[in-house]
Structure formats: C-alpha cells, structure tokens
Design an enzyme around this catalytic site. Structure first.
Site, PDB file in Angstrom:
ATOM      1  N   THR A   1       5.255   2.520  -0.380  1.00  0.00           N
ATOM      2  CA  THR A   1       6.436   2.699   0.462  1.00  0.00           C
ATOM      3  C   THR A   1       6.431   4.117   1.050  1.00  0.00           C
ATOM      4  OG1 THR A   1       7.688   3.498  -1.424  1.00  0.00           O
ATOM      5  CG2 THR A   1       7.820   1.124  -0.972  1.00  0.00           C
TER       6      THR A   1
ATOM      7  N   GLU B   1       0.815  -1.213   0.000  1.00  0.00           N
ATOM      8  CA  GLU B   1       0.000   0.000   0.000  1.00  0.00           C
ATOM      9  C   GLU B   1       0.850   1.265   0.000  1.00  0.00           C
ATOM     10  OE1 GLU B   1      -3.095  -0.399   2.925  1.00  0.00           O
ATOM     11  OE2 GLU B   1      -3.761  -2.282   2.051  1.00  0.00           O
TER      12      GLU B   1
ATOM     13  N   PHE C   1       6.589  12.487  -8.829  1.00  0.00           N
ATOM     14  CA  PHE C   1       6.680  11.058  -9.146  1.00  0.00           C
ATOM     15  C   PHE C   1       7.555  10.877 -10.380  1.00  0.00           C
ATOM     16  CE2 PHE C   1       2.941  10.637  -6.453  1.00  0.00           C
ATOM     17  CZ  PHE C   1       3.088   9.365  -5.912  1.00  0.00           C
TER      18      PHE C   1
HETATM   19  C1  LIG Z   1       3.296  -8.569   2.064  1.00  0.00           C
HETATM   20  C2  LIG Z   1       2.833  -7.874   0.815  1.00  0.00           C
HETATM   21  C3  LIG Z   1       1.491  -7.942   0.478  1.00  0.00           C
HETATM   22  C4  LIG Z   1       1.015  -7.304  -0.671  1.00  0.00           C
HETATM   23  N1  LIG Z   1      -0.304  -7.392  -0.967  1.00  0.00           N
HETATM   24  C5  LIG Z   1      -0.772  -6.818  -2.107  1.00  0.00           C
HETATM   25  C6  LIG Z   1      -2.180  -6.895  -2.444  1.00  0.00           C
HETATM   26  O1  LIG Z   1      -2.978  -7.469  -1.703  1.00  0.00           O
HETATM   27  N2  LIG Z   1      -2.599  -6.318  -3.587  1.00  0.00           N
HETATM   28  C7  LIG Z   1      -1.741  -5.668  -4.445  1.00  0.00           C
HETATM   29  O2  LIG Z   1      -2.183  -5.154  -5.467  1.00  0.00           O
HETATM   30  N3  LIG Z   1      -0.421  -5.591  -4.142  1.00  0.00           N
HETATM   31  C8  LIG Z   1       0.099  -6.146  -3.004  1.00  0.00           C
HETATM   32  N4  LIG Z   1       1.443  -6.060  -2.713  1.00  0.00           N
HETATM   33  C9  LIG Z   1       2.339  -5.371  -3.653  1.00  0.00           C
HETATM   34  C10 LIG Z   1       2.715  -3.989  -3.140  1.00  0.00           C
HETATM   35  O3  LIG Z   1       1.622  -3.109  -3.239  1.00  0.00           O
HETATM   36  C11 LIG Z   1       3.924  -3.517  -3.965  1.00  0.00           C
HETATM   37  O4  LIG Z   1       5.022  -4.375  -3.673  1.00  0.00           O
HETATM   38  C12 LIG Z   1       4.268  -2.085  -3.604  1.00  0.00           C
HETATM   39  O5  LIG Z   1       3.292  -1.181  -4.093  1.00  0.00           O
HETATM   40  C13 LIG Z   1       5.623  -1.671  -4.194  1.00  0.00           C
HETATM   41  O6  LIG Z   1       5.605  -1.888  -5.589  1.00  0.00           O
HETATM   42  P1  LIG Z   1       6.773  -2.716  -6.277  1.00  0.00           P
HETATM   43  O7  LIG Z   1       7.043  -3.960  -5.503  1.00  0.00           O
HETATM   44  O8  LIG Z   1       6.418  -2.825  -7.724  1.00  0.00           O
HETATM   45  O9  LIG Z   1       8.060  -1.827  -6.103  1.00  0.00           O
HETATM   46  P2  LIG Z   1       8.403  -0.508  -6.912  1.00  0.00           P
HETATM   47  O10 LIG Z   1       7.163   0.313  -7.148  1.00  0.00           O
HETATM   48  O11 LIG Z   1       9.247  -0.881  -8.090  1.00  0.00           O
HETATM   49  O12 LIG Z   1       9.284   0.245  -5.814  1.00  0.00           O
HETATM   50  C14 LIG Z   1      10.711   0.065  -5.703  1.00  0.00           C
HETATM   51  C15 LIG Z   1      11.292   1.311  -5.096  1.00  0.00           C
HETATM   52  O13 LIG Z   1      11.062   2.438  -5.941  1.00  0.00           O
HETATM   53  C16 LIG Z   1      10.380   3.476  -5.234  1.00  0.00           C
HETATM   54  N5  LIG Z   1       9.440   4.095  -6.181  1.00  0.00           N
HETATM   55  C17 LIG Z   1       8.378   3.492  -6.777  1.00  0.00           C
HETATM   56  N6  LIG Z   1       7.733   4.343  -7.584  1.00  0.00           N
HETATM   57  C18 LIG Z   1       8.406   5.513  -7.519  1.00  0.00           C
HETATM   58  C19 LIG Z   1       8.232   6.774  -8.136  1.00  0.00           C
HETATM   59  N7  LIG Z   1       7.255   7.010  -9.030  1.00  0.00           N
HETATM   60  N8  LIG Z   1       9.090   7.763  -7.841  1.00  0.00           N
HETATM   61  C20 LIG Z   1      10.103   7.533  -6.968  1.00  0.00           C
HETATM   62  N9  LIG Z   1      10.333   6.362  -6.337  1.00  0.00           N
HETATM   63  C21 LIG Z   1       9.491   5.359  -6.614  1.00  0.00           C
HETATM   64  C22 LIG Z   1       9.706   2.811  -4.062  1.00  0.00           C
HETATM   65  O14 LIG Z   1       9.581   3.694  -2.983  1.00  0.00           O
HETATM   66  C23 LIG Z   1      10.676   1.678  -3.727  1.00  0.00           C
HETATM   67  O15 LIG Z   1      11.690   2.140  -2.857  1.00  0.00           O
HETATM   68  C24 LIG Z   1       1.933  -6.632  -1.541  1.00  0.00           C
HETATM   69  C25 LIG Z   1       3.292  -6.556  -1.177  1.00  0.00           C
HETATM   70  C26 LIG Z   1       3.742  -7.159  -0.013  1.00  0.00           C
HETATM   71  C27 LIG Z   1       5.211  -7.040   0.347  1.00  0.00           C
END
Ligand SMILES: Cc1cc2nc3c(=O)[nH]c(=O)nc-3n(C[C@H](O)[C@H](O)[C@H](O)COP(=O)(O)OP(=O)(O)OC[C@H]3O[C@@H](n4cnc5c(N)ncnc54)[C@H](O)[C@@H]3O)c2cc1C
Length: 109
Positions: free
Chosen positions: A85, A83, A103
């Site tokens: 970071t 939800e 962003f």
């Molecule tokens: C235990 C767990 C349960 C989850 N449950 C669900 C669920 O029920 N439903 C669902 O849909 N998802 C779920 N997720 C996924 C979760 O929402 C994503 O992992 C999270 O949104 C981060 O996205 P990502 O993993 O693609 O990382 P990324 O978005 O690639 O993030 C990697 C890094 O880049 C940074 N970053 C990302 N975007 C930007 C930006 N635009 N500008 C600057 N920095 C940025 C982030 O802060 C982070 O440090 C779950 C994750 C976990 C760990």
C-alpha cells in the site's frame, strides 16, 4: 470543468514522466526497492485522486459500469493494495531516507 480536466491531464503527464524515469533506472541497473517505492506510492495516490475526480465530474454516470471510470476506480483500489500500500511504500522510503524503520512490528516476528 476545463480547469479540472487540465489538472487531470497534467497529473497523468507527470505520472508518465515518473514511469519513464523508472524505465531509465531499470536500464541503468539501479532498480532497487527505495528507488521504486516513491513512484508506487505517489502514482497510486494520484491515480486514486484522479479517478475520484473523474468519477465526480461524470455524476451518476461515473459510477455506472457502462463507463470506463467506474472500472478503473475499482482497478486502482486493487493496484493500490497489492505489492504494498502507499503507507507501506512510504515506510520503505522513510527507512531509506532516515536510516531507521517506522514499520509497526508484527507480533510473532
Ligand atoms: C488484486 C490483488 C492481487 C494480489 N495478488 C497477490 C499475489 O499475487 N501474491 C501475493 O503474495 N499477494 C497478493 N495480494 C495480496 C497483497 O499483497 C496484500 O493484500 C497486501 O500486501 C496488503 O496486505 P494485507 O491485505 O495483509 O493488509 P495489511 O498488511 O493488514 O494492511 C492493512 C493496512 O495496514 C497498513 N499496514 C500494513 N503493515 C503496516 C505496518 N507495518 N506499519 C504501518 N501500517 C501498516 C497498510 O498500509 C494497510 O492500510 C494481492 C492483493 C490484491 C488486492
């Protein structure tokens, strides 16, 4: 050690106050993303710091799964990520305060 424990308790107490405020906003129907984002951001950042400190205070026991700190340490990493970071929450807050987005654009969107 006494000071560090006091700091942890003070931080946890402060975080409970933030939770209480969010409950009030929910009751008042003012539960928007920019309202919630600062709490999610600050809460997870502080919780990670608190748990790192608690883990440090317990030495080797802090990393053993026999104790709750290691489990909470793993949990908070998941909570910090899903939800949004702390970084993404900060971007939401910044957009609300400044009126423009910082962003990083995602290619293909
Ligand atoms: C235990 C767990 C349960 C989850 N449950 C669900 C669920 O029920 N439903 C669902 O849909 N998802 C779920 N997720 C996924 C979760 O929402 C994503 O992992 C999270 O949104 C981060 O996205 P990502 O993993 O693609 O990382 P990324 O978005 O690639 O993030 C990697 C890094 O880049 C940074 N970053 C990302 N975007 C930007 C930006 N635009 N500008 C600057 N920095 C940025 C982030 O802060 C982070 O440090 C779950 C994750 C976990 C760990």
């Amino acid at each position: 050690m006494q000071y560090r424990r006091s700091r942890l308790l003070a931080d946890i107490t402060y975080m409970l106050c933030m939770q209480h405020r969010l409950s009030q906003l929910l009751d008042e129907g003012d539960y928007s993303m920019p309202r919630v984002a600062p709490t999610k951001m600050h809460y997870t950042e502080r919780a990670r710091a608190i748990l790192a400190d608690a883990r440090d205070m317990l030495g080797g026991n802090g990393i053993l799964l026999d104790h709750h700190v290691a489990r909470h340490l793993c949990d908070i990493e998941a909570i910090d990520t899903y939800e949004g970071t702390a970084t993404v929450q900060a971007l939401i807050v910044g957009r609300d305060i400044n009126g423009y987005t910082a962003f990083v654009p995602v290619s293909g969107h």
